[in-house]
Design an enzyme around this catalytic site. Structure first.
Site, PDB file in Angstrom:
ATOM      1  N   CYS A  24      -0.444  -1.797   6.797  1.00  0.00           N
ATOM      2  CA  CYS A  24      -0.198  -1.324   5.429  1.00  0.00           C
ATOM      3  C   CYS A  24      -0.933  -0.004   5.160  1.00  0.00           C
ATOM      4  CB  CYS A  24      -0.659  -2.425   4.468  1.00  0.00           C
ATOM      5  SG  CYS A  24      -0.963  -1.906   2.795  1.00  0.00           S
ATOM      6  N   CYS A  27      -3.244   0.114   2.108  1.00  0.00           N
ATOM      7  CA  CYS A  27      -4.453  -0.694   2.342  1.00  0.00           C
ATOM      8  C   CYS A  27      -5.573   0.148   2.937  1.00  0.00           C
ATOM      9  CB  CYS A  27      -4.151  -1.872   3.272  1.00  0.00           C
ATOM     10  SG  CYS A  27      -2.985  -3.048   2.563  1.00  0.00           S
TER      11      CYS A  27
END
Length: 101
Positions: A24, A27
């Site tokens: 991600c 993230c």
């Protein structure tokens, strides 16, 4: 892990859980923000990262549908949960408020 997770969130000190995934992109941004937040708050709160791919049961238990999702627990109670990237000031203020109450 689930029992350890329960022990972790049953802390008097607020615990911010960063539900993330290695793949991600946002993230990674959130992770660098959390590094600064940790410097700001010191010992007021703990910050713990949980990989949703490694611990899908915990993510499911707390209704994590997207990453990053941040959750703050104190004394076992979920006090805050929000998906998306958060900024340093928002998180610093949130953790300070929860720590003081």
């Amino acid at each position: 892990m689930s029992q350890k997770f329960q022990e972790l969130i049953n802390s008097e000190r607020p615990v911010l859980i960063d539900f993330f995934a290695i793949w991600c992109g946002p993230c990674k941004v959130q992770s660098s923000v959390l590094t600064t937040v940790k410097e700001n708050i010191g010992e007021l709160a703990r910050i713990v990262k949980i990989d949703v791919d490694e611990y899908p049961a915990i993510a499911a238990e707390y209704g994590v549908r997207g990453v990053p999702t941040l959750a703050v627990f104190k004394n076992g109670n979920l006090l805050y949960k929000q998906s998306g990237v958060h900024d340093v000031n928002t998180l610093t203020n949130l953790l300070q408020d929860i720590a003081e109450n």
